[in-house]
Scaffold this motif. Structure first.
Motif, short mmCIF file in Angstrom:
data_model
loop_
_atom_site.label_atom_id
_atom_site.label_comp_id
_atom_site.label_asym_id
_atom_site.label_seq_id
_atom_site.Cartn_x
_atom_site.Cartn_y
_atom_site.Cartn_z
N LEU A 296 84.79 18.76 53.46
CA LEU A 296 83.73 18.31 53.97
C LEU A 296 82.49 19.18 53.94
O LEU A 296 81.58 18.46 53.45
CB LEU A 296 83.85 17.91 55.55
N ILE A 297 82.67 20.27 54.19
CA ILE A 297 81.59 21.48 54.02
C ILE A 297 81.07 21.44 52.86
O ILE A 297 79.76 21.81 52.55
CB ILE A 297 82.05 22.58 54.73
N GLY A 298 81.86 21.37 51.75
CA GLY A 298 81.44 21.81 50.42
C GLY A 298 80.66 20.58 49.86
O GLY A 298 79.75 20.69 48.78
N LEU A 299 80.37 19.36 50.53
CA LEU A 299 79.47 18.44 50.06
C LEU A 299 78.13 18.66 50.44
O LEU A 299 77.12 18.11 49.65
CB LEU A 299 80.29 16.99 50.70
N LEU A 300 78.04 19.54 51.72
CA LEU A 300 76.50 19.67 51.93
C LEU A 300 75.41 19.98 50.85
O LEU A 300 74.47 19.87 50.67
CB LEU A 300 76.64 20.53 53.39
N PRO A 301 75.85 21.34 50.19
CA PRO A 301 74.84 21.90 49.20
C PRO A 301 74.92 20.96 47.86
O PRO A 301 73.78 21.05 47.49
CB PRO A 301 75.91 23.20 49.04
N ALA A 302 75.99 20.21 47.68
CA ALA A 302 75.88 19.28 46.62
C ALA A 302 74.94 18.35 46.82
O ALA A 302 74.30 17.95 45.77
CB ALA A 302 77.33 18.75 46.35
N LEU A 303 74.80 17.72 47.94
CA LEU A 303 73.48 16.78 48.09
C LEU A 303 72.32 17.41 48.03
O LEU A 303 71.30 16.51 47.30
CB LEU A 303 73.63 16.27 49.56
N TYR A 304 72.01 18.47 48.18
CA TYR A 304 70.78 19.27 47.94
C TYR A 304 70.34 19.57 46.38
O TYR A 304 69.69 18.97 45.55
CB TYR A 304 70.69 20.77 48.79
N LEU A 305 71.70 20.03 45.74
CA LEU A 305 71.68 20.30 44.56
C LEU A 305 71.67 19.12 43.60
O LEU A 305 71.00 19.46 42.14
CB LEU A 305 73.06 21.26 44.25
N VAL A 306 72.27 17.98 43.90
CA VAL A 306 72.03 16.86 42.92
C VAL A 306 70.89 16.24 42.79
O VAL A 306 70.24 15.72 41.79
CB VAL A 306 73.29 15.57 43.60
N GLU A 307 69.66 16.58 43.73
CA GLU A 307 68.56 16.36 43.81
C GLU A 307 67.70 17.15 43.05
O GLU A 307 66.60 17.00 42.41
CB GLU A 307 67.92 15.89 45.21
N LYS A 308 67.85 18.24 43.25
CA LYS A 308 66.94 19.55 42.74
C LYS A 308 67.24 19.68 41.16
O LYS A 308 66.42 19.96 40.48
CB LYS A 308 67.26 20.77 43.51
N TYR A 309 68.59 19.73 40.84
CA TYR A 309 69.12 20.32 39.41
C TYR A 309 69.36 18.92 38.39
O TYR A 309 69.59 19.16 37.45
CB TYR A 309 69.69 21.30 39.52
#
Length: 474
Positions: A296-309
């Motif tokens: 679950l925790i691993g999803l949080l940075p992914a949600l930011y990175l998918v919009e940035k990169y």
């Protein structure tokens, strides 16, 4: 005078979070219903003489139902509407959840769990389509990807509720199974007030009603996107025509290749850690808890990175890194490796594996137009649930007959295959409108000034996208 804007150009607002709450109920309830059966079965054995076959049928009935429900429900979602189907399947779930309390024979439970699976499978394409069609394009990836996280919340909640209900004794399993009626009833009541998708209304020729709804929700200076101007009839086979068949293959392939190791390893992680030599009665369960929290925790940075990169790099790189982590774990099995290192490798695998999970909701809802969006998502959901059921079933066979190292090598190989498929097929849809993202397959390179470069508009071939280039420059 206020500038006229489309729904997709709006900033994220309280309304969008409300739609997210409606949609995330689908994944929460899925995780809850699948998780609660594991605790309930442990108590049922005291009242029923359950054979291994019957236990397996009860456990797999929901996944089998999801295969059917995804295919049928997705088509109906595109045919009769998002809101209508959202309410129908919640009502079915509510009735069946309550009926589980009264079963007198295990075969009755198999049937009810199968029906539950049909309703859950139907809910997936509805949730994804509705969220995609209301989302601002700059936040669509994180909103769609965030839905995946609530599966883990529901799954964890089911074990907590099951643990608390154990005190009721031999009949506790009935209360456990019926407890899913509570979140279902809450979601049913909440969804009574939700709007229909304006894009779906317009796709069915109800453009006047759709525009009125948009202005009621967002104000008189907001209009729909350009995609809504085309009225098309939903045909099941359309998801394989006009080049969309390759997106069916792409999403089904990368989703299946990511969930087969996930379900297999997630189900048998205590046994895997025990084979690494940590079966002292506590550490394998401590490790299992930590690893599943990371999912679950691993999803949080992914949600930011998918919009940035962008979508491509945040799918391709996690496939590669998580695959390497499993191969290294296979190579270190039997070498008396320190517990901390084994745990670290599993955390690396789990973190990047969860990052891939966000794309299971993003790509199928961005790559298909409104009139077949639910149909495609439902079909793909059915395919991946079938793949996950088969993978979970054969995992212990490979573990028992070929050993831990070979099993982890196979899982790592599946992820590396997902890496290759994503490298050559994954398109970049960051910051695109739904009209753009669902047309990249047939429109060729986008015009100068669009959100991605001409060379990578269709995402096919070995060329890195603009998003990947920016990531490398960082």
């Amino acid at each position: 005078m206020n500038k006229v804007r489309t729904m997709e150009d709006l900033p994220i607002s309280r309304f969008h979070y409300k739609i997210f709450a409606y949609a995330s109920g689908s994944t929460f309830i899925d995780g809850y219903i699948i998780g609660i059966i594991a605790v309930a079965l442990s108590v049922m054995h005291t009242q029923f003489d359950l054979s291994v076959t019957m236990t397996g049928l009860i456990g797999m009935a929901t996944l089998a139902g999801m295969f059917v429900g995804g295919i049928i429900g997705g088509y109906l979602t595109d045919t009769i509407g998002r809101k209508t189907m959202f309410l129908i399947d919640m009502l079915v779930m509510l009735i069946v959840s309550i009926l589980q309390f009264y079963v007198n024979d295990p075969s009755q439970l198999v049937l009810l769990r199968f029906i539950l699976g049909i309703a859950i499978g139907a809910d997936y394409p509805i949730a994804g389509a509705l969220m995609a069609e209301f989302s601002p394009k700059k936040n669509r990836g994180s909103l769609l990807g965030g839905l995946n996280g609530f599966w883990y919340v529901g799954y964890a909640s089911s074990f907590l509720v099951g643990y608390l209900l154990l005190s009721l004794g031999d009949t506790s399993w009935r209360w456990m199974l019926a407890s899913s009626a509570v979140p279902v009833a809450i979601m049913l009541l909440a969804r009574l007030n939700m709007p229909e998708s304006p894009l779906w209304l317009a796709s069915k020729g109800k453009e006047k009603e759709a525009n009125a709804l948009v202005q009621k929700i967002f104000g008189e200076h907001v209009i729909m996107s350009n995609e809504a101007k085309t009225q098309k009839k939903t045909t099941f086979l359309d998801m394989f025509r006009n080049g969309y068949g390759k997106w069916i293959f792409f999403v089904s392939a990368f989703w299946s290749l990511s969930v087969i190791p996930t379900f297999g390893i997630g189900t048998y992680i205590p046994e895997i850690l025990a084979q690494f030599g940590f079966a002292d009665g506590s550490r394998e369960y401590l490790g299992s808890a930590i690893i599943n929290i990371v999912y679950l925790i691993g999803l949080l940075p992914a949600l930011y990175l998918v919009e940035k990169y962008g979508r491509r790099p945040t799918l391709i790189l996690p496939f590669l890194i998580s695959g390497i982590a499993l191969i290294v774990l296979g190579a270190t099995s039997g070498l008396n490796t320190p517990f901390g290192l084994i745990l670290l490798l599993f955390i690396v695998y789990g973190t990047f594996n969860t990052a891939m999970g966000a794309h299971q909701w993003i790509y199928p809802n961005e790559l298909f137009p409104t009139h077949i969006r639910g149909t495609a998502m439902g079909f793909i959901t059915g395919v991946t649930r079938f793949a996950s059921a088969i993978g979970t079933f054969v995992f212990p066979f490979f573990l028992g007959n070929f050993g831990l190292a070979a099993t982890l090598y196979i899982c790592g190989g599946l992820l590396f295959l997902g890496f290759l498929i994503s490298l050559f097929m994954a398109p970049e849809t960051k910051n695109m409108s739904l009209a753009q993202s669902s047309s990249i397959n047939k429109s060729g390179p986008l015009k100068q000034g669009s959100f991605v470069s001409n060379k990578t508009a269709n995402g096919i071939g070995g060329t890195f996208s603009a998003a990947e280039s920016r990531l490398r420059e960082k």
